[in-house]
Design a protein around this motif. Sequence first.
Motif, short mmCIF file in Angstrom:
data_model
loop_
_atom_site.label_atom_id
_atom_site.label_comp_id
_atom_site.label_asym_id
_atom_site.label_seq_id
_atom_site.Cartn_x
_atom_site.Cartn_y
_atom_site.Cartn_z
N PRO A 58 -2.10 3.30 -5.78
CA PRO A 58 -3.43 3.26 -5.46
C PRO A 58 -3.56 2.78 -3.91
N GLY A 59 -4.80 3.07 -3.45
CA GLY A 59 -5.12 2.58 -2.01
C GLY A 59 -4.40 3.41 -1.01
N MET A 60 -3.59 4.46 -1.27
CA MET A 60 -2.94 5.01 -0.08
C MET A 60 -3.63 6.29 0.30
N ASP A 61 -3.61 6.73 1.45
CA ASP A 61 -4.33 7.69 1.90
C ASP A 61 -3.21 9.07 1.71
N THR A 75 12.89 12.38 -2.47
CA THR A 75 12.36 11.15 -1.85
C THR A 75 10.67 11.04 -1.79
N LEU A 76 10.22 9.93 -2.01
CA LEU A 76 8.70 9.81 -1.82
C LEU A 76 8.57 8.79 -0.96
N ARG A 77 7.87 8.94 0.00
CA ARG A 77 7.19 7.87 1.12
C ARG A 77 5.84 7.87 1.26
N ALA A 78 5.25 6.71 1.29
CA ALA A 78 3.72 6.49 1.45
C ALA A 78 3.58 5.22 2.26
N GLN A 79 2.32 5.24 2.67
CA GLN A 79 2.13 4.04 3.44
C GLN A 79 0.81 3.45 2.96
N ARG A 80 0.56 2.08 2.77
CA ARG A 80 -0.70 1.57 2.49
C ARG A 80 -1.11 0.52 3.67
N PRO A 81 -2.02 0.82 4.52
CA PRO A 81 -2.69 -0.07 5.50
C PRO A 81 -2.99 -1.37 4.70
N SER A 82 -2.97 -2.53 5.79
CA SER A 82 -3.59 -3.72 5.42
C SER A 82 -5.06 -3.70 5.43
N ARG A 95 -1.53 -7.98 -2.76
CA ARG A 95 -1.39 -6.60 -2.56
C ARG A 95 -0.62 -6.21 -1.39
N PRO A 96 0.74 -5.78 -1.89
CA PRO A 96 1.54 -5.25 -0.72
C PRO A 96 1.10 -4.09 -0.05
N THR A 97 1.46 -4.13 1.24
CA THR A 97 1.02 -3.08 2.37
C THR A 97 2.09 -2.73 3.01
N GLY A 98 1.97 -1.75 3.84
CA GLY A 98 3.26 -1.22 4.68
C GLY A 98 3.85 -0.12 4.00
N PRO A 99 5.09 0.30 4.39
CA PRO A 99 5.79 1.48 3.83
C PRO A 99 6.15 1.26 2.42
N PHE A 100 6.12 2.34 1.77
CA PHE A 100 6.74 2.25 0.52
C PHE A 100 7.80 3.66 0.36
N SER A 101 8.75 3.63 -0.37
CA SER A 101 9.65 4.87 -0.73
C SER A 101 10.27 4.52 -2.08
N ASP A 120 -4.56 12.35 -7.26
CA ASP A 120 -5.84 12.22 -7.85
C ASP A 120 -6.40 10.56 -8.30
N ASN A 121 -7.13 9.97 -7.82
CA ASN A 121 -7.72 8.86 -8.19
C ASN A 121 -6.26 7.68 -8.07
N GLY A 122 -5.63 7.84 -6.97
CA GLY A 122 -4.42 6.70 -6.80
C GLY A 122 -3.15 7.23 -7.61
N VAL A 123 -3.13 8.28 -8.14
CA VAL A 123 -1.96 8.76 -9.04
C VAL A 123 -1.57 9.95 -8.43
N LEU A 124 -0.20 10.00 -8.24
CA LEU A 124 0.50 11.08 -7.61
C LEU A 124 1.24 11.93 -8.71
N THR A 125 0.81 13.14 -9.07
CA THR A 125 1.62 13.84 -10.34
C THR A 125 2.42 14.97 -9.82
N LEU A 126 3.57 14.56 -9.96
CA LEU A 126 4.44 16.00 -9.64
C LEU A 126 4.99 16.84 -10.89
N ARG A 127 4.93 17.99 -10.55
CA ARG A 127 5.82 18.87 -11.84
C ARG A 127 6.93 19.73 -10.86
N ILE A 128 8.02 19.67 -11.77
CA ILE A 128 9.26 20.53 -10.98
C ILE A 128 9.64 21.18 -12.61
N PRO A 129 9.29 22.66 -12.15
CA PRO A 129 9.78 23.54 -13.39
C PRO A 129 11.39 23.53 -13.47
N LEU A 130 11.54 23.97 -14.90
CA LEU A 130 13.14 24.11 -15.30
C LEU A 130 13.49 25.29 -14.36
#
Length: 151
Positions: A58-61, A75-82, A95-101, A120-130
Amino acid sequence: MASEAKGERETLARNGALDGLDRLVHQLAHTAATPAGAVIPADAWRDDDALYVQFDLPGMDRSSIELTTEQNVLTLRAQRPSPVPADARAVLTERPTGPFSRRLPLPDALDTTAAEAAYDNGVLTLRIPLAAHAKPRKITVSGGTPKQLTP
């Protein structure tokens, strides 16, 4: 049809493809903290075709979110600004800010080259096929004269 799907699952289980996915889902249950102590919460599930992982961001661009795979590690990396302006004095900051991984080992049974992600709406959905090599397949038997293998 249901017995055919059950047979495919049993085949996948015997060759270890689903065992690797089950281990990954289990590892997700043990959350990994970021350096700042914040955790990226995740849920994961699988079906006969793919592994799905959802991360709360949430809150991440969207432009700050980076997903990479290298040597079967996601590896997932994201940044939430203050939200506090530089010239203001913070009164409350929970609420934590800064880099996340977050790093997740992936089994060989997944085709990371065909992975898809949506935010979408602060939720990242990843689908990796078999991966195709991990799916059961039928081998066609043709007719004709049997041939002897030469030593």
